[in-house]
Design an enzyme around this catalytic site. Structure first.
Site, mmCIF file in Angstrom:
data_model
loop_
_atom_site.group_PDB
_atom_site.id
_atom_site.type_symbol
_atom_site.label_atom_id
_atom_site.label_comp_id
_atom_site.label_asym_id
_atom_site.label_seq_id
_atom_site.Cartn_x
_atom_site.Cartn_y
_atom_site.Cartn_z
ATOM 1 N N PRO A 8 0.841 -1.331 -0.154
ATOM 2 C CA PRO A 8 0.050 0.121 0.042
ATOM 3 C C PRO A 8 0.904 1.158 -0.017
ATOM 4 O O PRO A 8 0.594 2.218 0.993
ATOM 5 C CB PRO A 8 -0.814 -0.146 1.405
ATOM 6 C CG PRO A 8 0.215 -0.967 2.279
ATOM 7 C CD PRO A 8 1.115 -1.572 1.229
ATOM 8 N N LYS A 186 12.362 3.585 -18.996
ATOM 9 C CA LYS A 186 11.898 4.192 -17.762
ATOM 10 C C LYS A 186 13.303 4.242 -16.837
ATOM 11 O O LYS A 186 13.318 5.496 -16.110
ATOM 12 C CB LYS A 186 10.703 3.404 -17.048
ATOM 13 C CG LYS A 186 10.484 3.824 -15.531
ATOM 14 C CD LYS A 186 9.433 5.054 -15.710
ATOM 15 C CE LYS A 186 8.914 5.526 -14.455
ATOM 16 N NZ LYS A 186 8.067 4.950 -13.623
ATOM 17 N N ASN A 190 14.660 7.554 -14.570
ATOM 18 C CA ASN A 190 15.054 7.634 -13.139
ATOM 19 C C ASN A 190 16.474 7.645 -12.749
ATOM 20 O O ASN A 190 16.894 8.338 -11.739
ATOM 21 C CB ASN A 190 14.577 6.115 -12.499
ATOM 22 C CG ASN A 190 13.118 5.861 -12.363
ATOM 23 O OD1 ASN A 190 12.530 4.895 -12.788
ATOM 24 N ND2 ASN A 190 12.300 6.891 -12.079
HETATM 25 O O1 PAF Z 1 10.278 7.714 -9.263
HETATM 26 C C1 PAF Z 1 9.464 8.473 -9.734
HETATM 27 O O2 PAF Z 1 9.354 9.361 -8.905
HETATM 28 C C2 PAF Z 1 8.958 8.714 -11.167
HETATM 29 O O3 PAF Z 1 9.499 7.422 -11.668
HETATM 30 C C3 PAF Z 1 9.528 9.804 -11.931
HETATM 31 C C4 PAF Z 1 9.355 9.612 -13.287
HETATM 32 C C5 PAF Z 1 10.998 10.304 -11.510
HETATM 33 C C6 PAF Z 1 8.629 10.988 -11.521
HETATM 34 O O4 PAF Z 1 8.808 11.670 -10.134
#
Ligand code: PAF
Length: 309
Positions: A8, A186, A190
């Site tokens: 959660p 992605k 990050n």
């Molecule tokens: O980890 C995160 O916070 C998100 O993947 C990102 C894209 C950096 C946006 O805050």
């Protein structure tokens, strides 16, 4: 659809709330009885860009209650993937599929080892949320969720069903065959954003206001792209650095997940993000000094919480 959401945290609460509100049968699994009880009493509370809603979804600490699930959504931090899935393995039926939308490298592999690769789906989401309290989140950013099968395209039909369930719940979702490309693309975002926010305590957009953070971001992303290329991974963005900056602008007001962790003095996902790039760089003989440095700095921050500085 019978769905178990594991964890959660910000994303777990967001997905559970949207799916339950859309009429899906959702069970949220927690490992903390006190928090589970509190969320059961108050419901899930969402505020932010999708308005205010309070949604009822049962929360349990007993994995057995998830028996019969068609979909298990793994929403724990990347370093907890193995311990979170282990107690669920006995209740996975032949039809159960396990989907990870987590940040970082290694989640698909960990889940495949525990459950069998034929059950595992991977993906990424541009949905963003911040935890305000137990079961209480701010929906901070919306965007597409992309999902795909790990071991081939034989599960295309049920993936399409899951995408339909997400879309109907107001979570725009598409099936995408190249899961590795998604996860790496992605990851690169990050790599460029998360550690810099954790170290500087800036919000995503503010990273672009300073030549210093822009320089480090550019170097970290260049190193990660070189590692991806050496691994034979095809990224889904033609200009990854431009994409990282675009995401920082699009999520300008966000407190990135790694900064949320540091603020709450929790372990971060640095090992699964920049640490994973540095480790692969070492193995491949590619220099990754900036990722190595960022990893060491964030490690030091999390190792010194108790020093109280
Ligand atoms: O980890 C995160 O916070 C998100 O993947 C990102 C894209 C950096 C946006 O805050």
């Amino acid at each position: 659809m019978n769905i178990v959401v594991v964890g959660p945290g910000a994303l777990g609460c967001l997905l559970a709330a949207f799916l339950a509100e859309a009429g899906q049968e959702v069970l949220l699994l927690d490992h903390r009885p006190d928090r589970a009880e509190l969320i059961n009493r108050q419901g899930l509370m969402v505020e932010g860009i999708s308005g205010e809603h309070r949604v009822r979804a049962p929360v349990s600490v007993s994995p057995e209650e998830g028996a019969g699930a068609e979909l298990v959504l793994v929403c724990v931090k990347a370093y907890n993937t193995a311990s979170a899935i282990e107690p669920l393995v006995p209740i996975l039926g032949p039809q159960t599929r396990v989907l990870t939308l987590q940040n970082g490298l290694g989640n698909v592999e960990t889940l495949s080892t525990a459950c069998g690769p034929e059950r595992v789906w991977g993906g990424v989401t541009a949905q963003g949320a911040t935890v305000l309290g137990p079961g209480h989140i701010r929906h901070a950013g919306a965007g597409e969720t992309l999902i795909g099968a790990v071991s081939g395209s034989d599960q295309e039909t049920s993936l399409t069903d899951v995408a339909a369930v997400f879309n109907q719940a107001g979570l725009p979702t598409r099936v995408e065959p190249m899961v590795d490309s998604l996860i790496w693309s992605k990851l690169i975002i990050n790599v460029g954003i998360n550690p810099l926010t954790a170290i500087t305590r800036l919000r995503n957009g503010q990273l672009l206001d300073h030549p210093g953070t822009q320089w480090v971001m550019e170097q970290a992303v260049r190193e990660a792209v070189a590692v991806a290329q050496a691994q034979g991974v095809k990224l889904i963005y033609p200009d990854p650095l431009a994409r990282v900056k675009e995401v920082a602008r699009a999520t300008a007001g966000n407190i990135a997940s790694m900064l949320q962790d540091v603020r709450a003095q929790r372990q971060t996902e640095i090992e699964q993000i920049n640490g994973a790039i540095a480790a692969l760089g070492r193995r491949l003989g590619l220099p990754t000094p900036v990722n190595e440095t960022l990893t060491n700095l964030v490690r030091t921050i999390q190792d010194s919480y108790s020093a109280g500085v």
